[in-house]
Design an enzyme around this catalytic site. Structure first.
Site, PDB file in Angstrom:
ATOM      1  N   ASN A  16     -49.107  13.110   5.789  1.00 49.18           N
ATOM      2  CA  ASN A  16     -50.384  12.501   5.416  1.00 49.18           C
ATOM      3  C   ASN A  16     -51.152  12.050   6.648  1.00 49.18           C
ATOM      4  O   ASN A  16     -52.388  12.099   6.667  1.00 49.18           O
ATOM      5  CB  ASN A  16     -50.146  11.324   4.464  1.00 49.18           C
ATOM      6  CG  ASN A  16     -50.047  11.773   3.019  1.00 49.18           C
ATOM      7  OD1 ASN A  16     -50.952  12.410   2.495  1.00 49.18           O
ATOM      8  ND2 ASN A  16     -48.935  11.451   2.376  1.00 49.18           N
ATOM      9  N   HIS A 111     -49.474   6.520  -2.433  1.00 44.07           N
ATOM     10  CA  HIS A 111     -48.187   6.441  -3.116  1.00 44.07           C
ATOM     11  C   HIS A 111     -48.032   7.634  -4.046  1.00 44.07           C
ATOM     12  O   HIS A 111     -48.988   7.992  -4.759  1.00 44.07           O
ATOM     13  CB  HIS A 111     -48.090   5.143  -3.926  1.00 44.07           C
ATOM     14  CG  HIS A 111     -46.786   4.984  -4.639  1.00 44.07           C
ATOM     15  ND1 HIS A 111     -45.612   4.676  -3.995  1.00 44.07           N
ATOM     16  CD2 HIS A 111     -46.472   5.108  -5.962  1.00 44.07           C
ATOM     17  CE1 HIS A 111     -44.627   4.614  -4.880  1.00 44.07           C
ATOM     18  NE2 HIS A 111     -45.127   4.874  -6.080  1.00 44.07           N
ATOM     19  N   GLU A 176     -52.125  14.484  -2.351  1.00 43.55           N
ATOM     20  CA  GLU A 176     -52.166  13.367  -1.406  1.00 43.55           C
ATOM     21  C   GLU A 176     -53.017  13.720  -0.197  1.00 43.55           C
ATOM     22  O   GLU A 176     -53.802  12.901   0.305  1.00 43.55           O
ATOM     23  CB  GLU A 176     -50.746  13.002  -0.952  1.00 43.55           C
ATOM     24  CG  GLU A 176     -49.875  12.379  -2.028  1.00 43.55           C
ATOM     25  CD  GLU A 176     -48.479  12.086  -1.517  1.00 43.55           C
ATOM     26  OE1 GLU A 176     -48.355  11.555  -0.406  1.00 43.55           O
ATOM     27  OE2 GLU A 176     -47.496  12.408  -2.223  1.00 43.55           O
TER      28      GLU A 176
END
Length: 216
Positions: A16, A111, A176
């Protein structure tokens, strides 16, 4: 355009983090990744960040007496570097309420579940065990309680009959990498506000409101 100085905290590969670094390479992106910091010297993400010209630091938690001492040192580094926004990207440390308060509404996390469902670890396994029909991920502001901060963006992924934790995790991770840069972009552009622990997104552009919950 004044770009917000941003730090990304990692403990491992930092996929990420990589998505944030790549997004911030856009000239019109309102945040600049000025620091990637890891509490582990062997974190693979450190090499990626350095190869993309991002300054890196290692601050091992093992050199401090307790969580508070480490978090105070971490806060000192962030302030020394002039950081304005902090992004957690697989930073495997429980932050003290003191540190969270220092960066309230300036620290965000992603998350791998549709919060408030499946807080904590092993989210994909638990989603499959519970037999839910959809899963996903959430970008949220960080609060002292784990995985409980105001929700900024969410993405939904349908669960297939033959899914395993690994296949489900891979599809969620793809989302994500989409919504985390978008969440940082909104924060750095000053389009987010928190009212009664709920996020409001200001639409400063003409036309329809932005899509904030991509699905696949």
């Amino acid at each position: 355009m004044s770009r917000k100085r941003t730090a990304v905290l990692i403990s491992g590969r930092g996929s990420n983090m990589a998505a944030l670094v790549k997004a911030a390479q856009r000239e019109d992106f309102p945040a600049r990744i000025d620091l990637v910091l890891s509490n582990k010297a062997d974190a693979a993400g450190i090499e990626f960040a350095a190869s993309h010209g991002v300054p890196t630091r290692v601050l091992s938690h093992r050199g401090y007496a307790d969580r508070q001492a480490f978090d105070e040192a971490l806060d000192g580094v962030l302030r020394e570097e002039g950081i304005e926004i902090v992004c957690l990207a697989g930073f495997m440390r429980l932050l003290t309420p003191w540190l969270v308060e220092q960066w309230k509404d300036r620290m965000i996390n992603v998350h791998p579940s549709i919060l408030p469902s499946f807080k904590g670890l092993h989210t994909h396994e638990r989603a499959l065990e519970m037999g839910v029909r959809v899963h996903g991920c959430t970008v949220h502001f960080v609060r002292a309680e784990m995985d409980a901060g105001p929700i900024i963006l969410q993405a939904v992924v349908p669960i297939e009959a033959d899914d395993t934790p690994d296949t489900l995790a891979a599809r969620v991770l793809t989302q994500e990498h989409i919504i985390y840069p978008r969440g940082l972009e909104l924060l750095a552009a000053g389009r987010l506000s928190v009212v009664d622990e709920r996020v409001r997104i200001a639409d400063t552009r003409p036309g329809p409101a932005p899509l904030i919950a991509p699905t696949v």
